[in-house]
Design an enzyme around this catalytic site. Sequence first.
Site, PDB file in Angstrom:
ATOM      1  N   HIS A 152       0.855  -1.400   0.032  1.00 15.63           N
ATOM      2  CA  HIS A 152       0.115  -0.287  -0.324  1.00 15.63           C
ATOM      3  C   HIS A 152       1.062   1.136  -0.024  1.00 15.63           C
ATOM      4  O   HIS A 152       0.634   2.147  -0.793  1.00 15.63           O
ATOM      5  CB  HIS A 152      -0.958   0.149   0.642  1.00 15.63           C
ATOM      6  CG  HIS A 152      -1.876   1.156   1.149  1.00 15.63           C
ATOM      7  ND1 HIS A 152      -2.390   2.022   0.584  1.00 15.63           N
ATOM      8  CD2 HIS A 152      -1.332   2.580   2.056  1.00 15.63           C
ATOM      9  CE1 HIS A 152      -2.502   2.904   1.284  1.00 15.63           C
ATOM     10  NE2 HIS A 152      -2.190   3.180   2.012  1.00 15.63           N
ATOM     11  N   ASP A 154       6.064  20.847 -26.985  1.00 13.72           N
ATOM     12  CA  ASP A 154       5.743  20.076 -26.550  1.00 13.72           C
ATOM     13  C   ASP A 154       7.229  19.959 -24.777  1.00 13.72           C
ATOM     14  O   ASP A 154       8.531  20.612 -24.796  1.00 13.72           O
ATOM     15  CB  ASP A 154       6.605  19.007 -27.735  1.00 13.72           C
ATOM     16  CG  ASP A 154       5.618  17.581 -27.020  1.00 13.72           C
ATOM     17  OD1 ASP A 154       5.880  16.545 -26.145  1.00 13.72           O
ATOM     18  OD2 ASP A 154       5.050  17.079 -27.885  1.00 13.72           O
ATOM     19  N   TRP A 212       7.391  -0.415   4.317  1.00 16.53           N
ATOM     20  CA  TRP A 212       8.362   0.458   2.462  1.00 16.53           C
ATOM     21  C   TRP A 212       9.087   0.869   2.229  1.00 16.53           C
ATOM     22  O   TRP A 212      10.014   1.729   1.817  1.00 16.53           O
ATOM     23  CB  TRP A 212       6.736   1.916   2.255  1.00 16.53           C
ATOM     24  CG  TRP A 212       7.396   3.310   2.510  1.00 16.53           C
ATOM     25  CD1 TRP A 212       6.634   3.441   3.512  1.00 16.53           C
ATOM     26  CD2 TRP A 212       7.306   3.936   2.083  1.00 16.53           C
ATOM     27  NE1 TRP A 212       6.677   4.412   4.774  1.00 16.53           N
ATOM     28  CE2 TRP A 212       7.361   5.210   2.833  1.00 16.53           C
ATOM     29  CE3 TRP A 212       8.232   4.196   1.138  1.00 16.53           C
ATOM     30  CZ2 TRP A 212       8.537   6.512   3.561  1.00 16.53           C
ATOM     31  CZ3 TRP A 212       8.882   5.360   1.107  1.00 16.53           C
ATOM     32  CH2 TRP A 212       8.384   6.638   2.175  1.00 16.53           C
ATOM     33  N   SER A 259      12.766   5.964 -14.344  1.00 19.51           N
ATOM     34  CA  SER A 259      11.728   6.632 -15.158  1.00 19.51           C
ATOM     35  C   SER A 259      11.548   8.419 -14.309  1.00 19.51           C
ATOM     36  O   SER A 259      11.262   9.078 -14.859  1.00 19.51           O
ATOM     37  CB  SER A 259      10.748   5.861 -14.910  1.00 19.51           C
ATOM     38  OG  SER A 259       9.360   6.579 -15.231  1.00 19.51           O
ATOM     39  N   SER A 260      11.519   8.100 -13.063  1.00 19.65           N
ATOM     40  CA  SER A 260      11.895   9.218 -12.840  1.00 19.65           C
ATOM     41  C   SER A 260      12.151  10.200 -13.167  1.00 19.65           C
ATOM     42  O   SER A 260      12.767  11.029 -13.438  1.00 19.65           O
ATOM     43  CB  SER A 260      11.322   9.192 -10.555  1.00 19.65           C
ATOM     44  OG  SER A 260      10.250   8.818 -10.458  1.00 19.65           O
ATOM     45  N   HIS A 315      13.769  12.448   2.611  1.00 23.26           N
ATOM     46  CA  HIS A 315      12.626  13.623   3.989  1.00 23.26           C
ATOM     47  C   HIS A 315      12.681  14.190   2.571  1.00 23.26           C
ATOM     48  O   HIS A 315      11.207  14.310   2.084  1.00 23.26           O
ATOM     49  CB  HIS A 315      13.139  14.177   4.987  1.00 23.26           C
ATOM     50  CG  HIS A 315      12.351  14.656   5.486  1.00 23.26           C
ATOM     51  ND1 HIS A 315      11.674  14.392   6.085  1.00 23.26           N
ATOM     52  CD2 HIS A 315      12.204  15.930   5.092  1.00 23.26           C
ATOM     53  CE1 HIS A 315      10.239  15.491   5.965  1.00 23.26           C
ATOM     54  NE2 HIS A 315      11.089  16.467   5.671  1.00 23.26           N
ATOM     55  N   GLU A 369      12.327  13.305  -0.788  1.00 23.76           N
ATOM     56  CA  GLU A 369      11.172  12.861  -1.315  1.00 23.76           C
ATOM     57  C   GLU A 369       9.155  13.121  -0.467  1.00 23.76           C
ATOM     58  O   GLU A 369       8.443  13.168  -1.590  1.00 23.76           O
ATOM     59  CB  GLU A 369      10.488  11.356  -0.792  1.00 23.76           C
ATOM     60  CG  GLU A 369       9.726  10.211  -1.790  1.00 23.76           C
ATOM     61  CD  GLU A 369       9.698  10.192  -3.244  1.00 23.76           C
ATOM     62  OE1 GLU A 369      10.022  10.647  -3.619  1.00 23.76           O
ATOM     63  OE2 GLU A 369       8.254   9.948  -3.265  1.00 23.76           O
ATOM     64  N   TYR A 391       8.938  15.847   0.056  1.00 19.25           N
ATOM     65  CA  TYR A 391       8.589  17.537  -0.811  1.00 19.25           C
ATOM     66  C   TYR A 391       7.985  17.317  -2.282  1.00 19.25           C
ATOM     67  O   TYR A 391       7.614  18.062  -2.463  1.00 19.25           O
ATOM     68  CB  TYR A 391       9.665  18.194  -0.243  1.00 19.25           C
ATOM     69  CG  TYR A 391       9.192  18.649   0.713  1.00 19.25           C
ATOM     70  CD1 TYR A 391       8.736  19.302   2.222  1.00 19.25           C
ATOM     71  CD2 TYR A 391      10.563  18.143   2.006  1.00 19.25           C
ATOM     72  CE1 TYR A 391       8.284  19.421   2.926  1.00 19.25           C
ATOM     73  CE2 TYR A 391      10.043  18.069   3.337  1.00 19.25           C
ATOM     74  CZ  TYR A 391       9.250  18.900   3.776  1.00 19.25           C
ATOM     75  OH  TYR A 391       8.975  19.064   5.509  1.00 19.25           O
ATOM     76  N   SER A 422      -1.852  26.956  -5.265  1.00 19.99           N
ATOM     77  CA  SER A 422      -1.536  28.059  -6.085  1.00 19.99           C
ATOM     78  C   SER A 422      -2.116  28.830  -8.071  1.00 19.99           C
ATOM     79  O   SER A 422      -2.514  29.692  -7.612  1.00 19.99           O
ATOM     80  CB  SER A 422       0.180  28.460  -6.157  1.00 19.99           C
ATOM     81  OG  SER A 422       0.756  28.046  -4.778  1.00 19.99           O
ATOM     82  N   HIS A 467      15.286  13.402  11.466  1.00 21.74           N
ATOM     83  CA  HIS A 467      14.179  13.208  12.528  1.00 21.74           C
ATOM     84  C   HIS A 467      13.544  12.128  11.824  1.00 21.74           C
ATOM     85  O   HIS A 467      11.897  11.930  12.723  1.00 21.74           O
ATOM     86  CB  HIS A 467      13.314  14.428  12.121  1.00 21.74           C
ATOM     87  CG  HIS A 467      12.630  15.073  10.894  1.00 21.74           C
ATOM     88  ND1 HIS A 467      12.332  16.297  10.255  1.00 21.74           N
ATOM     89  CD2 HIS A 467      12.262  14.067   9.644  1.00 21.74           C
ATOM     90  CE1 HIS A 467      11.753  16.319   9.297  1.00 21.74           C
ATOM     91  NE2 HIS A 467      11.492  14.776   9.184  1.00 21.74           N
ATOM     92  N   HIS A 468      13.714  10.817  11.656  1.00 21.76           N
ATOM     93  CA  HIS A 468      12.569  10.190  11.084  1.00 21.76           C
ATOM     94  C   HIS A 468      13.552   8.781  12.275  1.00 21.76           C
ATOM     95  O   HIS A 468      13.037   7.823  12.067  1.00 21.76           O
ATOM     96  CB  HIS A 468      12.653   9.809   9.699  1.00 21.76           C
ATOM     97  CG  HIS A 468      11.987  11.035   8.894  1.00 21.76           C
ATOM     98  ND1 HIS A 468      11.264  10.339   8.772  1.00 21.76           N
ATOM     99  CD2 HIS A 468      12.367  11.789   8.143  1.00 21.76           C
ATOM    100  CE1 HIS A 468      10.816  12.011   7.635  1.00 21.76           C
ATOM    101  NE2 HIS A 468      11.049  12.378   7.232  1.00 21.76           N
ATOM    102  N   THR A 527       6.410  26.983   5.134  1.00 28.23           N
ATOM    103  CA  THR A 527       5.251  26.443   4.890  1.00 28.23           C
ATOM    104  C   THR A 527       4.860  27.358   5.482  1.00 28.23           C
ATOM    105  O   THR A 527       3.314  27.438   4.602  1.00 28.23           O
ATOM    106  CB  THR A 527       5.682  25.266   5.874  1.00 28.23           C
ATOM    107  OG1 THR A 527       6.783  24.423   4.943  1.00 28.23           O
ATOM    108  CG2 THR A 527       4.125  24.445   5.543  1.00 28.23           C
ATOM    109  N   LYS A 538       3.399  30.233   3.228  1.00 30.92           N
ATOM    110  CA  LYS A 538       2.767  29.357   1.932  1.00 30.92           C
ATOM    111  C   LYS A 538       1.633  29.515   2.036  1.00 30.92           C
ATOM    112  O   LYS A 538       0.488  30.328   1.585  1.00 30.92           O
ATOM    113  CB  LYS A 538       3.085  28.116   1.379  1.00 30.92           C
ATOM    114  CG  LYS A 538       4.477  28.359   0.937  1.00 30.92           C
ATOM    115  CD  LYS A 538       4.983  26.525   0.368  1.00 30.92           C
ATOM    116  CE  LYS A 538       5.499  26.779  -0.526  1.00 30.92           C
ATOM    117  NZ  LYS A 538       5.137  26.960  -2.291  1.00 30.92           N
ATOM    118  N   ARG A 586       2.089   1.542  15.342  1.00 30.28           N
ATOM    119  CA  ARG A 586       1.611   1.230  13.587  1.00 30.28           C
ATOM    120  C   ARG A 586       2.016   0.041  13.293  1.00 30.28           C
ATOM    121  O   ARG A 586       3.031  -0.616  13.706  1.00 30.28           O
ATOM    122  CB  ARG A 586       2.171   1.891  13.139  1.00 30.28           C
ATOM    123  CG  ARG A 586       3.639   2.277  12.826  1.00 30.28           C
ATOM    124  CD  ARG A 586       4.020   3.832  11.611  1.00 30.28           C
ATOM    125  NE  ARG A 586       3.528   3.554  10.656  1.00 30.28           N
ATOM    126  CZ  ARG A 586       4.698   4.444   9.899  1.00 30.28           C
ATOM    127  NH1 ARG A 586       6.354   4.758  10.246  1.00 30.28           N
ATOM    128  NH2 ARG A 586       4.630   4.181   8.093  1.00 30.28           N
TER     129      ARG A 586
END
Lengths: 374, 526, 173
Positions: free
Chosen positions: B78, B107, B143, B170-171, B254, B256, B258, B269, B303-304, B329, B332, B451
């Site tokens: 998931h 294009d 994950w 791909s990315s 991290h 990722e 963002y 926006s 921080h993870h 943040t 924004k 979790r």
Amino acid sequence: MRLGRQMLLLVCGAGWIQPVVADWALNLQAPKSDIAARIHDIHTLILLVCLGIFVVVFGVMFYALFKHRKSAGHQAHHFHEHATVEVIWTVIPLLILVGMAWPATRAVLDQKDTANPDLTIKVTGYQWKWEYDYLQDGVKFMSASSTPADQIANQAAKGAHYLLEVDEPMVVPVGKKVRVLLTSHDVIHAWWVPALGVKQDAIPGFIRDTWFRANEPGTYRGQCAELCGRGHAFMPIVVEVKSEADYQAWLADKRAGNQARAVAAVAAVAKTFSPAELKTRGERIFAANCAACHQADGKGLPGVFPALAGSKIANGPAAAHIDRVLRGKEGTAMSAFQEQLDDADLAAVITYERIAWGNTGSPVQPADVKARRK
Amino acid sequence: MEANLAQPLPQAHHAAPGGVWRWLASTNHKDIGTLYFWFAATMFLIGGLMAMLIRAELFQPGLQLVQPEAFNQLTTLHGLIMIFGVIMPAFTAFANWQVPLMIGAPDMAFPRMNNWSFWLLPVAGVFLVGSTLLPGGAVAGGWTMYPPLFLQGGISYDLTIFAIHIMGASSIMGSINIATTILNMRAPGMTLMKMPLFVWTWLITAFLLIAVMPVLAGAVTMLLADRNFGTHFFDAAGGGDPVLFQHVFWFFGHPEVYILILPAFGIISSVIPTFSRKPLFGYASMVYATASIAILSFLVWGHHMFTVGMPAAAQLYFMYATLLIAVPTGVKVFNWVATMWRGSLTFETAMLFAVAFVCLFTIGGFSGLVLAMVPVDIQLQDTYYVVAHFHYVLVTGALFSIYAGLYYWLPKWTGHMVNETWGRWHFWLSAISVNVLFFPMHFLGLAGMPRRIPDYALQFADFNRVASIGGFVFGASQILLLIVILKCIRGGEKAEARAWEGAEGLEWTVPSPAPYHTFAQPPEVK
Amino acid sequence: MNANGNQRTSTWLTTLAAAMFAFGFALVPLYDVFCDLTGLNRDAAQSLVNNTQVDASRRVRIELVANVQDGALWRFAAPRQPVDVHPGELVQIEYELENLTGQPLVGRAVPSYAPLAAAAHFKKIDCFCFREQRLAPHEKVRLPVLFVLDRGVARDMKVVTLSYTFFALGKRT
């Protein structure tokens, strides 16, 4: 708080949701150590600050949503910059953050301060149980979940401490600084007791320390907090905090019990048990140590954990079976039980595996196990 | 190829080729955008069904539907599917459709590479989902793939690593394409500081992707080597350290986070000014805030990992650095509110989702602030509080922004206005049920529920049941979205070139639906 | 907006991606450097700079811990009693290792310290963890560690833990 709970019940249609335990806990568990209390306070502080900001900012937004609607005839004002305002709303959050970081910083330094402990307990994570080793006192034992498998499978009513109960709790004296040394035997686990405000990962090959000082006697329950495989939900932690006298009594008991067990184990090696005796004893040991993977019905999980019912090892020569249980299998979750169980327990559980579920292996006696140990 | 594209193409008689070949060999940014979109939608269905199973198992204590091993597979897949198969491809769909239209380019810079970067994705998706059929089942190590647990698994773990490599390739190709397009192919007169904010956020996201996807590739390559070639990067027995993996992983992980939210900021926006009939407030500060969030994202990975046992100095550094992210943040959020202030607001479905985004994403931001506090994080790490936090950021954040973007740009893509009645039902059902689903998880985490567990103690039963009910309603509500999209493709009120009254930007100067080829002659931007 | 410009841009973006891939791997030696600087994970002898005097004014209790990953193969034991040392004092202790099998075994110990801040102050002159250990069938050996806890160790650090985890190397025979 009570009003909140009642409203929640109402919102959720109290009539048809029957709570198993009426416990709509909204906040951190009641703190039972100073660190846990400070965590509680810091959390409350940040929550209130956030709530304040939320109300102000979204108060303004919702005001705009209602008053500045096109349908209310409002015309757009085409401003799109305002240097002063932008500087203000950059600087003010910065100041708020500094204010929040200050108490947190002091708490971090105290949490990390493991100097001057009154006692040190080494805790080792196993898939899926904990081992407690009282370094100074020579007491060492395994602590595994004691929730019966039929409760988990919904075949029996669940007990009050479902999944939060163990066969042998960790016992510590009240008011003493307990240093916990964490390591792991296999994968990463995390040792966590919410009411005491401690959590620390247990990392194989390395040792990490943390500490707690419980303020009042009681039983505090926690769980492994790092995904560690299929039994992750089933390796609870129970800490019993006792008065110094009770703790000393427990310690003496534990030492005496260890000795008695050692004597009994030696005696058992000489003894020959009937298959029925071994089977009864083995079934209990199987449920505590083996059923998590191989399942209570011995069928395992296809592709993940091998079935014991009808297996080659359980129906083959006893020596190979004993070796596998004693030494485990490398590269799999099958661990070595050599140091975890004594000869009589091993003989019982191996015999159980060899004669249960239609298996036709020969029974095994404690002396057979002893003979394969070296 | 590139040289051809530089030639002006006659717009009228150069229609799309027909049949399957149109999609397999397409080099057209709009076709590829559509492909990315349907891929994301398919994966969303699969990942969503997994989430429904998870919530069904957690509906009450005890093991009902799935065994713990299968449960771990469900949570792992998931996560991987929703991140790499849904949110990222969906944003790339928007980039493909909108970036050339918004900057006046004919294009993408490399149309053929664009085709490859899309068609790698279904391959990876098949590997990931198909691994459930292998002996031993799919990956069950989370994950985040932490060793040594991840070293214990079977062949599907290797296949998953391979799938991640493919998705990474791909990315990276997609990002190089997007960044090159934005940097080199803007219409004359469109300076960087005149670009729509959506283009800005994607430019920064593309750089983040180019910087961190290779790091993830390195991390999983080391895992693969540890699993199969006897190396000991993460194994203490050979002089390695399992914690090293966490450092490398979160150095990717991290930024990722963002990558999954900056394009959302861009979409919001675009939407809010349109329905406020007022230009975006503080455009320049929005650009600077986005850039500083991106830079800070490289400095906060620790921080993870507050519970792995790092020195106090490291914990404090990561705490302070993480708190700093709240500043840009916050800027924004304030800017969006200021954009609405004294506007002339209407509430089409796109705007409803945008407003819900601002509110609910902020809740996710606040819970992030709580988690940034080391002492509190020690208590909440790896609990349902964290689950609540990142679902507020990724579902009511990233996913809601995708919904807002869909409702906003579908008229441009299909030529028909969206059915607002169905849209409103979709919005209100989603917005209410998503809170019933995720808000109680804060309470569960605070009360002490870890979790990634298939079964839980009895005191967690009540809120889990509430969350599951919210989950089922939220899941069912998404069928409405599918109906809205299909209805919009098949017909409905004709959309004008400028589909929304307050819409600004080059994409609204071409007809709706946008012709197969646009801006063969670059437009002039004043 | 021309093909050349696109080529140039994509070339340097590709280079960036390749460099970041290399950086991912470079994190491994960088991490080692970090661990070495902080003393978290040293496996070579250290010199004793600035540590010529024993600080007799205080004592630090050193707890000794042994962990073993393959309990079926080895018995690995630490001295049961902790040792009290003066900072700067040269200390020798011995661990015990026994091969429980009928085959020769090769293994290695990995050191670890708690609290983390103590790591930098453990100066090991010689340690069995610097080398692989080869044991004949049923052989039992004593493994010495010679170290100094240097005088820089914080005054409030009264108890530190030295831990070794023993791993078998190579596959089981």
